[in-house]
Scaffold this motif. Structure first.
Motif, PDB file in Angstrom:
ATOM      1  N   GLU A   1       0.829  -1.207   0.000  1.00 51.97           N
ATOM      2  CA  GLU A   1       0.000   0.000   0.000  1.00 51.97           C
ATOM      3  C   GLU A   1       0.863   1.256   0.000  1.00 51.97           C
ATOM      4  O   GLU A   1       0.570   2.234  -0.706  1.00 51.97           O
ATOM      5  N   ALA A   2       1.959   1.243   0.782  1.00 44.26           N
ATOM      6  CA  ALA A   2       2.855   2.394   0.822  1.00 44.26           C
ATOM      7  C   ALA A   2       3.447   2.660  -0.552  1.00 44.26           C
ATOM      8  O   ALA A   2       3.544   3.818  -0.997  1.00 44.26           O
ATOM      9  N   GLN A   3       3.835   1.615  -1.246  1.00 44.51           N
ATOM     10  CA  GLN A   3       4.403   1.763  -2.592  1.00 44.51           C
ATOM     11  C   GLN A   3       3.371   2.338  -3.549  1.00 44.51           C
ATOM     12  O   GLN A   3       3.659   3.259  -4.329  1.00 44.51           O
ATOM     13  N   ASN A   4       2.137   1.814  -3.492  1.00 46.44           N
ATOM     14  CA  ASN A   4       1.070   2.335  -4.346  1.00 46.44           C
ATOM     15  C   ASN A   4       0.817   3.810  -4.075  1.00 46.44           C
ATOM     16  O   ASN A   4       0.693   4.626  -4.998  1.00 46.44           O
ATOM     17  N   GLN A   5       0.736   4.170  -2.790  1.00 44.55           N
ATOM     18  CA  GLN A   5       0.410   5.545  -2.430  1.00 44.55           C
ATOM     19  C   GLN A   5       1.528   6.503  -2.839  1.00 44.55           C
ATOM     20  O   GLN A   5       1.257   7.626  -3.269  1.00 44.55           O
ATOM     21  N   ARG A   6       2.781   6.077  -2.719  1.00 45.65           N
ATOM     22  CA  ARG A   6       3.893   6.931  -3.154  1.00 45.65           C
ATOM     23  C   ARG A   6       3.789   7.247  -4.639  1.00 45.65           C
ATOM     24  O   ARG A   6       4.005   8.395  -5.067  1.00 45.65           O
ATOM     25  N   ARG A   7       3.448   6.240  -5.433  1.00 44.96           N
ATOM     26  CA  ARG A   7       3.342   6.437  -6.884  1.00 44.96           C
ATOM     27  C   ARG A   7       2.237   7.419  -7.228  1.00 44.96           C
ATOM     28  O   ARG A   7       2.411   8.313  -8.063  1.00 44.96           O
ATOM     29  N   VAL A   8       1.078   7.258  -6.581  1.00 50.14           N
ATOM     30  CA  VAL A   8      -0.049   8.140  -6.887  1.00 50.14           C
ATOM     31  C   VAL A   8       0.221   9.551  -6.369  1.00 50.14           C
ATOM     32  O   VAL A   8      -0.129  10.542  -7.022  1.00 50.14           O
ATOM     33  N   ALA A   9       0.846   9.649  -5.206  1.00 48.89           N
ATOM     34  CA  ALA A   9       1.175  10.970  -4.655  1.00 48.89           C
ATOM     35  C   ALA A   9       2.088  11.738  -5.603  1.00 48.89           C
ATOM     36  O   ALA A   9       1.946  12.961  -5.765  1.00 48.89           O
ATOM     37  N   ARG A  10       3.024  11.047  -6.259  1.00 52.26           N
ATOM     38  CA  ARG A  10       3.906  11.715  -7.213  1.00 52.26           C
ATOM     39  C   ARG A  10       3.126  12.263  -8.404  1.00 52.26           C
ATOM     40  O   ARG A  10       3.402  13.358  -8.894  1.00 52.26           O
ATOM     41  N   LEU A  11       2.136  11.500  -8.859  1.00 56.13           N
ATOM     42  CA  LEU A  11       1.336  11.937 -10.011  1.00 56.13           C
ATOM     43  C   LEU A  11       0.575  13.228  -9.719  1.00 56.13           C
ATOM     44  O   LEU A  11       0.397  14.060 -10.616  1.00 56.13           O
ATOM     45  N   TYR A  12       0.131  13.392  -8.484  1.00 56.31           N
ATOM     46  CA  TYR A  12      -0.737  14.529  -8.144  1.00 56.31           C
ATOM     47  C   TYR A  12      -0.057  15.551  -7.231  1.00 56.31           C
ATOM     48  O   TYR A  12      -0.720  16.429  -6.705  1.00 56.31           O
ATOM     49  N   ARG A  13       1.247  15.439  -7.073  1.00 55.41           N
ATOM     50  CA  ARG A  13       1.959  16.387  -6.228  1.00 55.41           C
ATOM     51  C   ARG A  13       1.853  17.798  -6.816  1.00 55.41           C
ATOM     52  O   ARG A  13       2.179  18.024  -7.978  1.00 55.41           O
ATOM     53  N   GLY A  14       1.370  18.756  -6.024  1.00 56.57           N
ATOM     54  CA  GLY A  14       1.209  20.126  -6.495  1.00 56.57           C
ATOM     55  C   GLY A  14      -0.066  20.388  -7.256  1.00 56.57           C
ATOM     56  O   GLY A  14      -0.281  21.497  -7.767  1.00 56.57           O
ATOM     57  N   HIS A  15      -0.961  19.396  -7.320  1.00 57.78           N
ATOM     58  CA  HIS A  15      -2.227  19.571  -8.047  1.00 57.78           C
ATOM     59  C   HIS A  15      -3.099  20.602  -7.339  1.00 57.78           C
ATOM     60  O   HIS A  15      -3.108  20.678  -6.106  1.00 57.78           O
ATOM     61  N   PRO A  16      -3.851  21.405  -8.091  1.00 58.68           N
ATOM     62  CA  PRO A  16      -4.634  22.487  -7.465  1.00 58.68           C
ATOM     63  C   PRO A  16      -5.814  22.021  -6.609  1.00 58.68           C
ATOM     64  O   PRO A  16      -6.239  22.761  -5.704  1.00 58.68           O
ATOM     65  N   PHE A  17      -6.371  20.856  -6.874  1.00 67.53           N
ATOM     66  CA  PHE A  17      -7.528  20.446  -6.062  1.00 67.53           C
ATOM     67  C   PHE A  17      -7.540  18.971  -5.691  1.00 67.53           C
ATOM     68  O   PHE A  17      -8.433  18.518  -4.988  1.00 67.53           O
ATOM     69  N   ILE A  18      -6.596  18.187  -6.140  1.00 66.90           N
ATOM     70  CA  ILE A  18      -6.473  16.777  -5.769  1.00 66.90           C
ATOM     71  C   ILE A  18      -5.178  16.603  -4.982  1.00 66.90           C
ATOM     72  O   ILE A  18      -4.129  17.104  -5.376  1.00 66.90           O
TER      73      ILE A  18
END
Length: 465
Positions: free
Chosen positions: A211-228
């Motif tokens: 789960e930690a690995q999955n969440q790290r990957r998704v967090a990178r995709l949306y890092r700095g996003h204006p509303f997600i």
């Protein structure tokens, strides 16, 4: 949350617990059949509906006292049944579902402390400056606590119940009993296929390192996003039984649904749609379990998405098929839809299903995607789509049962229906058709959120060059 109960892990004890739930429903189900014999069709229908509601409530309550696979199946049942009940009892069902989505019997902190300290290799004070012993939430596999790290960061600490892995595997071996309970609600559902999905998902969820690995990957995709936003993972504090992430303060789904103004409900609904559907079409990945308990709405308007124990990744070919199918849906052409359903394997016999039948079937599932302009979704938004597969009286029941839907398509469809069901609970209105066309055909966004998202993606693309 209810008071602590010991977590039984032996197969014998777990079987007995499940058996009581199933047996209780069998008695109610038989009793109803006897009681309605000889009455009018209308009376029998009303009594059977009442029986199904009673069965659903009792099963949800019974499975909610357990953890692991049994409770996870109860959560899935609760979400599948959103909007399927008569309006006069829908509110009662929603309350029962909400309780199951967010709570479970708690385990004493002393036992949870043992898990934390054993996994991290030292006393809690070695890793955390503060640790609130009262859990914020208790779910099917673990409890969540609030803490502060030694360097001052506010974090959420998810800790797996001691012995839950053994309890889950006992539940999985006893899954046939749970399936019997499910048949009291929807006798025509393919519960065997549901159990296969459940087994695969639960085994993955047991390892918080995944789960930690999955969440790290998704967090990178949306890092700095204006509303997600996706809370960052503190990798150095994560183990197979402990997951530590940044803490996000926000309101839950029920509060938005019940108290937010129309404009805010629509805004949150669009964000939920953009996250789940956009992750699929833009990044070839998505959460197969997008239930309402997995997001929070922050005071600044951002929406945080949580829980990545299971996260689905598609191959390029699988993703291309999903895009082509949705493009066919949006053409509103029976011939194009028929051809694409044959191509992806949903229609196994091209000559046995006419283009008009294929078109009608797809409209039942994707009417919200094929209709241009603003479309309002109601709490019963997915009723007809779900009833296609469980109601023999449905015009499309035979077609749905005869076709061999590929596994990747089935998982995507389930995700979409759960997202639409959530938006329906918000009574949300949005131009879902145009949002999809942004991703599939490069259409210009026509909402403020769409323009902000396009700007973010454009900036991310430029920085990657």
């Amino acid at each position: 949350m209810s008071e602590e109960k010991n977590l039984p892990t032996s197969r014998v004890v777990r079987t007995a617990m499940l058996g009581r739930v199933v047996a209780g429903q069998a008695v109610r189900h038989v009793g109803t059949k006897v009681a309605v014999a000889g009455r009018s069709t209308e009376y029998r229908t009303a009594k059977m509906e009442k029986s199904q509601v009673q069965a659903a409530k009792a099963i949800i309550a019974g499975l909610g006292t357990m953890r692991g696979a049994a409770m996870k199946l109860g959560q899935m049942m609760a979400l599948v049944d959103i909007g399927l009940f008569p309006e006069e009892i829908r509110e009662d069902m929603q309350r029962a579902m909400s309780q199951l989505l967010h709570s479970a019997p708690t385990v004493s902190f002393g036992k949870m402390r043992t898990v934390i300290e054993s996994d991290l290799g030292g006393r809690i004070s070695k890793f955390f400056a503060e640790f609130d012993e009262t859990p914020l939430a208790a779910a099917s596999i673990g409890q969540v606590y609030r803490a502060r790290t030694l360097d001052g960061r506010s974090v959420a600490v998810k800790v797996q119940y001691p012995g839950v892995d053994k309890a889950i595997r006992a539940d999985l071996r006893n899954l046939s009993l749970v399936l019997k309970a499910g048949k009291a609600i929807a006798p025509n559902v393919d519960w065997s296929a549901l159990s296969t999905e459940l087994r695969e998902r639960i085994e993955e969820e047991l390892d918080y390192a995944v789960e930690a690995q999955n969440q790290r990957r998704v967090a990178r995709l949306y890092r700095g996003h204006p509303f997600i936003t996706v809370p960052e993972v503190l990798t150095e504090l994560c183990t197979p039984h402990v997951l530590v992430t940044e803490f996000f303060e926000g309101r839950r789904y029920e509060e938005i649904r019940d108290r937010a103004a129309v404009a805010e409900r629509n805004r949150v609904a669009e964000i939920v749609f953009r996250f789940h559907m956009g992750s699929l079409y833009l990044h070839r990945q998505f959460s197969p379990d997008p239930h309402p308990g997995n997001f929070l709405v922050g005071p600044d308007g951002r929406v945080a998405f949580l829980d990545f124990g299971v996260y689905k990744h598609l191959t390029q070919d699988e993703a291309d098929r999903q895009c082509d199918l949705m493009r066919a849906v949006q053409t509103d052409s029976p011939e194009a839809i028929h051809a694409q359903l044959c191509r992806v394997g949903v229609i196994a016999d091209a000559d046995g299903v006419s283009p008009s039948d294929a078109y009608d079937f797809i409209q039942t599932l994707f009417w919200w995607a094929s209709t241009p302009g603003d479309v309002a979704l109601a709490p019963d938004a997915i009723n007809e789509a779900v009833l296609v597969s469980i109601n023999p009286a449905s015009a499309h029941f035979d077609l749905a049962r005869k076709q061999a839907m590929p596994a990747d398509q089935a998982v995507v469809l389930r995700m979409m229906l759960m997202v639409v069901a959530t938006l329906g609970q918000f009574n949300a209105t949005g131009d879902w058709n145009n949002i999809l066309r942004e991703w599939l055909d490069g259409a210009a966004p026509n909402t403020e959120l769409g323009r902000a998202d396009a700007e973010f993606r454009g900036a991310a693309f430029s920085s990657a060059l």
